[in-house]
Design an enzyme around this catalytic site. Structure first.
Site, PDB file in Angstrom:
ATOM      1  N   ARG A  16     123.823 -23.201 113.819  1.00  0.00           N
ATOM      2  CA  ARG A  16     124.421 -23.382 112.477  1.00  0.00           C
ATOM      3  C   ARG A  16     125.735 -22.600 112.404  1.00  0.00           C
ATOM      4  O   ARG A  16     126.139 -21.940 113.360  1.00  0.00           O
ATOM      5  CB  ARG A  16     123.444 -22.875 111.408  1.00  0.00           C
ATOM      6  CG  ARG A  16     123.281 -21.362 111.443  1.00  0.00           C
ATOM      7  CD  ARG A  16     122.360 -20.847 110.358  1.00  0.00           C
ATOM      8  NE  ARG A  16     122.564 -19.422 110.148  1.00  0.00           N
ATOM      9  CZ  ARG A  16     121.733 -18.628 109.510  1.00  0.00           C
ATOM     10  NH1 ARG A  16     120.616 -19.122 109.034  1.00  0.00           N
ATOM     11  NH2 ARG A  16     122.001 -17.351 109.350  1.00  0.00           N
ATOM     12  N   ASN A  91     129.263 -15.950 120.271  1.00  0.00           N
ATOM     13  CA  ASN A  91     129.309 -16.129 118.811  1.00  0.00           C
ATOM     14  C   ASN A  91     128.101 -15.532 118.083  1.00  0.00           C
ATOM     15  O   ASN A  91     128.207 -15.187 116.907  1.00  0.00           O
ATOM     16  CB  ASN A  91     129.425 -17.636 118.509  1.00  0.00           C
ATOM     17  CG  ASN A  91     129.238 -17.933 117.046  1.00  0.00           C
ATOM     18  OD1 ASN A  91     130.151 -17.721 116.243  1.00  0.00           O
ATOM     19  ND2 ASN A  91     128.048 -18.395 116.662  1.00  0.00           N
ATOM     20  N   SER A 143     135.758  -9.756 114.365  1.00  0.00           N
ATOM     21  CA  SER A 143     135.870  -9.818 112.900  1.00  0.00           C
ATOM     22  C   SER A 143     137.050  -8.958 112.477  1.00  0.00           C
ATOM     23  O   SER A 143     137.395  -7.995 113.174  1.00  0.00           O
ATOM     24  CB  SER A 143     134.592  -9.278 112.255  1.00  0.00           C
ATOM     25  OG  SER A 143     134.800  -9.054 110.876  1.00  0.00           O
ATOM     26  N   TYR A 156     128.214  -2.912 112.233  1.00  0.00           N
ATOM     27  CA  TYR A 156     128.844  -4.220 112.456  1.00  0.00           C
ATOM     28  C   TYR A 156     130.298  -4.045 112.927  1.00  0.00           C
ATOM     29  O   TYR A 156     130.728  -4.675 113.898  1.00  0.00           O
ATOM     30  CB  TYR A 156     128.785  -5.016 111.142  1.00  0.00           C
ATOM     31  CG  TYR A 156     129.290  -6.431 111.218  1.00  0.00           C
ATOM     32  CD1 TYR A 156     128.512  -7.457 111.750  1.00  0.00           C
ATOM     33  CD2 TYR A 156     130.555  -6.762 110.734  1.00  0.00           C
ATOM     34  CE1 TYR A 156     128.975  -8.763 111.796  1.00  0.00           C
ATOM     35  CE2 TYR A 156     131.025  -8.062 110.771  1.00  0.00           C
ATOM     36  CZ  TYR A 156     130.229  -9.062 111.302  1.00  0.00           C
ATOM     37  OH  TYR A 156     130.696 -10.364 111.346  1.00  0.00           O
ATOM     38  N   ALA A 158     131.668  -1.479 114.374  1.00  0.00           N
ATOM     39  CA  ALA A 158     131.697  -0.912 115.733  1.00  0.00           C
ATOM     40  C   ALA A 158     131.382  -1.988 116.767  1.00  0.00           C
ATOM     41  O   ALA A 158     132.013  -2.059 117.828  1.00  0.00           O
ATOM     42  CB  ALA A 158     130.702   0.247 115.840  1.00  0.00           C
ATOM     43  N   LYS A 160     131.978  -5.160 116.503  1.00  0.00           N
ATOM     44  CA  LYS A 160     133.094  -6.113 116.594  1.00  0.00           C
ATOM     45  C   LYS A 160     134.314  -5.476 117.279  1.00  0.00           C
ATOM     46  O   LYS A 160     135.029  -6.140 118.021  1.00  0.00           O
ATOM     47  CB  LYS A 160     133.451  -6.642 115.199  1.00  0.00           C
ATOM     48  CG  LYS A 160     132.327  -7.468 114.563  1.00  0.00           C
ATOM     49  CD  LYS A 160     131.911  -8.640 115.441  1.00  0.00           C
ATOM     50  CE  LYS A 160     130.934  -9.576 114.780  1.00  0.00           C
ATOM     51  NZ  LYS A 160     130.512 -10.692 115.649  1.00  0.00           N
ATOM     52  N   ILE A 189     134.544 -15.952 105.917  1.00  0.00           N
ATOM     53  CA  ILE A 189     134.291 -17.366 106.218  1.00  0.00           C
ATOM     54  C   ILE A 189     133.022 -17.804 105.478  1.00  0.00           C
ATOM     55  O   ILE A 189     132.020 -17.069 105.482  1.00  0.00           O
ATOM     56  CB  ILE A 189     134.113 -17.591 107.739  1.00  0.00           C
ATOM     57  CG1 ILE A 189     135.261 -16.948 108.553  1.00  0.00           C
ATOM     58  CG2 ILE A 189     133.983 -19.086 108.060  1.00  0.00           C
ATOM     59  CD1 ILE A 189     136.651 -17.476 108.283  1.00  0.00           C
TER      60      ILE A 189
HETATM   61  N1  LIG Z   1     130.903 -15.633 108.213  1.00  0.00           N
HETATM   62  C1  LIG Z   1     131.882 -14.735 108.255  1.00  0.00           C
HETATM   63  O1  LIG Z   1     132.548 -14.432 107.255  1.00  0.00           O
HETATM   64  C2  LIG Z   1     132.244 -14.068 109.558  1.00  0.00           C
HETATM   65  C3  LIG Z   1     133.377 -13.258 109.584  1.00  0.00           C
HETATM   66  C4  LIG Z   1     133.732 -12.638 110.759  1.00  0.00           C
HETATM   67  C5  LIG Z   1     132.964 -12.820 111.892  1.00  0.00           C
HETATM   68  N2  LIG Z   1     131.856 -13.599 111.845  1.00  0.00           N
HETATM   69  C6  LIG Z   1     131.087 -13.730 113.073  1.00  0.00           C
HETATM   70  O2  LIG Z   1     130.967 -15.097 113.444  1.00  0.00           O
HETATM   71  C7  LIG Z   1     129.731 -15.300 114.133  1.00  0.00           C
HETATM   72  C8  LIG Z   1     128.965 -16.433 113.472  1.00  0.00           C
HETATM   73  O3  LIG Z   1     128.730 -16.076 112.118  1.00  0.00           O
HETATM   74  P1  LIG Z   1     128.158 -17.104 111.026  1.00  0.00           P
HETATM   75  O4  LIG Z   1     128.791 -16.740 109.744  1.00  0.00           O
HETATM   76  O5  LIG Z   1     128.221 -18.489 111.531  1.00  0.00           O
HETATM   77  O6  LIG Z   1     126.644 -16.581 110.969  1.00  0.00           O
HETATM   78  P2  LIG Z   1     125.273 -17.368 110.788  1.00  0.00           P
HETATM   79  O7  LIG Z   1     124.285 -16.336 110.391  1.00  0.00           O
HETATM   80  O8  LIG Z   1     125.457 -18.552 109.910  1.00  0.00           O
HETATM   81  O9  LIG Z   1     124.960 -17.897 112.262  1.00  0.00           O
HETATM   82  C9  LIG Z   1     124.662 -17.014 113.306  1.00  0.00           C
HETATM   83  C10 LIG Z   1     123.757 -17.719 114.301  1.00  0.00           C
HETATM   84  O10 LIG Z   1     123.442 -16.783 115.334  1.00  0.00           O
HETATM   85  C11 LIG Z   1     122.057 -16.893 115.617  1.00  0.00           C
HETATM   86  N3  LIG Z   1     121.535 -15.658 116.207  1.00  0.00           N
HETATM   87  C12 LIG Z   1     121.246 -14.495 115.555  1.00  0.00           C
HETATM   88  N4  LIG Z   1     120.750 -13.612 116.423  1.00  0.00           N
HETATM   89  C13 LIG Z   1     120.713 -14.221 117.640  1.00  0.00           C
HETATM   90  C14 LIG Z   1     120.283 -13.805 118.929  1.00  0.00           C
HETATM   91  N5  LIG Z   1     119.784 -12.594 119.147  1.00  0.00           N
HETATM   92  N6  LIG Z   1     120.384 -14.693 119.946  1.00  0.00           N
HETATM   93  C15 LIG Z   1     120.873 -15.935 119.743  1.00  0.00           C
HETATM   94  N7  LIG Z   1     121.303 -16.365 118.540  1.00  0.00           N
HETATM   95  C16 LIG Z   1     121.213 -15.522 117.501  1.00  0.00           C
HETATM   96  C17 LIG Z   1     121.427 -17.218 114.279  1.00  0.00           C
HETATM   97  O11 LIG Z   1     120.115 -17.750 114.433  1.00  0.00           O
HETATM   98  C18 LIG Z   1     122.425 -18.185 113.683  1.00  0.00           C
HETATM   99  O12 LIG Z   1     122.169 -19.510 114.053  1.00  0.00           O
HETATM  100  C19 LIG Z   1     128.994 -13.959 114.093  1.00  0.00           C
HETATM  101  O13 LIG Z   1     129.240 -13.252 115.287  1.00  0.00           O
HETATM  102  C20 LIG Z   1     129.658 -13.246 112.930  1.00  0.00           C
HETATM  103  O14 LIG Z   1     129.560 -11.850 113.047  1.00  0.00           O
HETATM  104  C21 LIG Z   1     131.477 -14.238 110.703  1.00  0.00           C
END
Ligand SMILES: NC(=O)c1ccc[n+]([C@@H]2O[C@H](COP(=O)([O-])OP(=O)(O)OC[C@H]3O[C@@H](n4cnc5c(N)ncnc54)[C@H](O)[C@@H]3O)[C@@H](O)[C@H]2O)c1
Length: 248
Positions: A16, A91, A143, A156, A158, A160, A189
């Site tokens: 997702r 990711n 991030s 978080y 640290a 990133k 996002i």
């Molecule tokens: N959404 C934001 O604003 C934002 C901002 C900066 C960075 N990010 C980074 O982008 C990436 C994706 O974020 P998102 O918003 O789509 O999050 P999300 O929670 O919607 O999706 C994260 C996915 O990672 C999977 N996951 C979690 N732990 C796992 C593990 N141990 N092994 C395999 N899969 C695992 C989850 O099941 C999920 O499907 C993350 O690294 C997040 O830190 C997100």
């Protein structure tokens, strides 16, 4: 010719959110897609079908990215199934927020393991493959807070910041072998991860964003596509901010 024709991409945590958007965008540019998530349940199966509907090979693998052995096993399985790996997107990520005063050891360890150690695990597993192929593109999902820090997110931030240092080090180690490594620093996002925040917090964030909106997973996927493709063939060791300008 599509941008990623003939390439195989591995994307962690892509059932997702941002990972899924990257998988769909890469597929629309012709890449075959191997993605991982903790479980490939109904949601993961639906993601697999959505990707395959774009006319590429797609397979979801259940694997805990934080586990060294599982990461190596799944990479071996992917090579068996797909024959090669050209692109790795680290990711998978989670948050377990709290101020330092109240943060538990478990919150710290979990976030470091899922966000940062997972990237080490996968890079460690794909390095010999990409070296043999004399090329590859590694993308770490960092991030903005990995650069700026954030109160209540020391674990978080640290993790990133660590992903940025990791990408730069790999860029230096593997550049001579044609392997590039970069990081993307998304801002706010709109995904399930940020849906949990209150309207008040979201409004505060929006005030700090020159473009005055939250980003979409597709905004991040576009940057990932640039870094994965040969359009960025002279770009390595960089952090590309995708945050509507909020890092300025
Ligand atoms: N959404 C934001 O604003 C934002 C901002 C900066 C960075 N990010 C980074 O982008 C990436 C994706 O974020 P998102 O918003 O789509 O999050 P999300 O929670 O919607 O999706 C994260 C996915 O990672 C999977 N996951 C979690 N732990 C796992 C593990 N141990 N092994 C395999 N899969 C695992 C989850 O099941 C999920 O499907 C993350 O690294 C997040 O830190 C997100």
């Amino acid at each position: 010719m599509k941008l990623l024709e003939g390439k195989v991409a591995v994307i962690t945590g892509a059932a997702r959110g941002i990972g899924k958007a990257i998988a769909l965008k890469f597929a629309s540019e012709g890449a075959d897609i191997a993605f991982t998530d903790l479980a490939i349940d109904e949601n993961g199966k639906a993601t697999e079908q959505e990707i395959a509907a774009l006319g590429v090979r797609a397979k979801g693998y259940a694997s805990n990215a934080a586990n060294f052995e599982e990461a190596h096993n799944v990479v071996a399985e992917i090579v068996k199934d797909f024959g090669r790996i050209d692109i790795l997107v680290n990711n998978a990520g989670i948050t377990r927020d709290g101020l330092m005063m109240r943060m538990t050891e478990q919150q710290w360890d979990m976030v470091i393991n899922v966000n940062l150690k997972s990237a080490f695990n996968f890079i460690h597993a794909v390095t010999p493959i990409m070296m043999r192929q004399k090329g590859g593109s590694i993308i770490n999902m960092a991030s903005v807070v990995g650069v700026s820090g954030n109160a209540g997110q020391c674990n978080y931030s640290a993790s990133k910041a660590g992903m940025i240092g990791l990408a730069k080090s790999i860029a230096k180690e593997l550049g001579s072998r044609g392997v590039r490594a970069n990081a993307i620093a998304p801002g706010f996002i709109i995904t399930d991860m940020t849906a949990a925040l209150s309207d008040e917090v979201k409004a505060e964030w929006a005030k700090q964003i020159p473009l005055r909106r939250g980003g979409t997973p597709e905004d991040v996927a576009n940057v990932a596509t640039f870094l994965a493709s040969d359009l960025s063939s002279y770009v390595t060791g960089q952090v590309i901010h995708c945050c509507g300008g909020m890092n300025m």
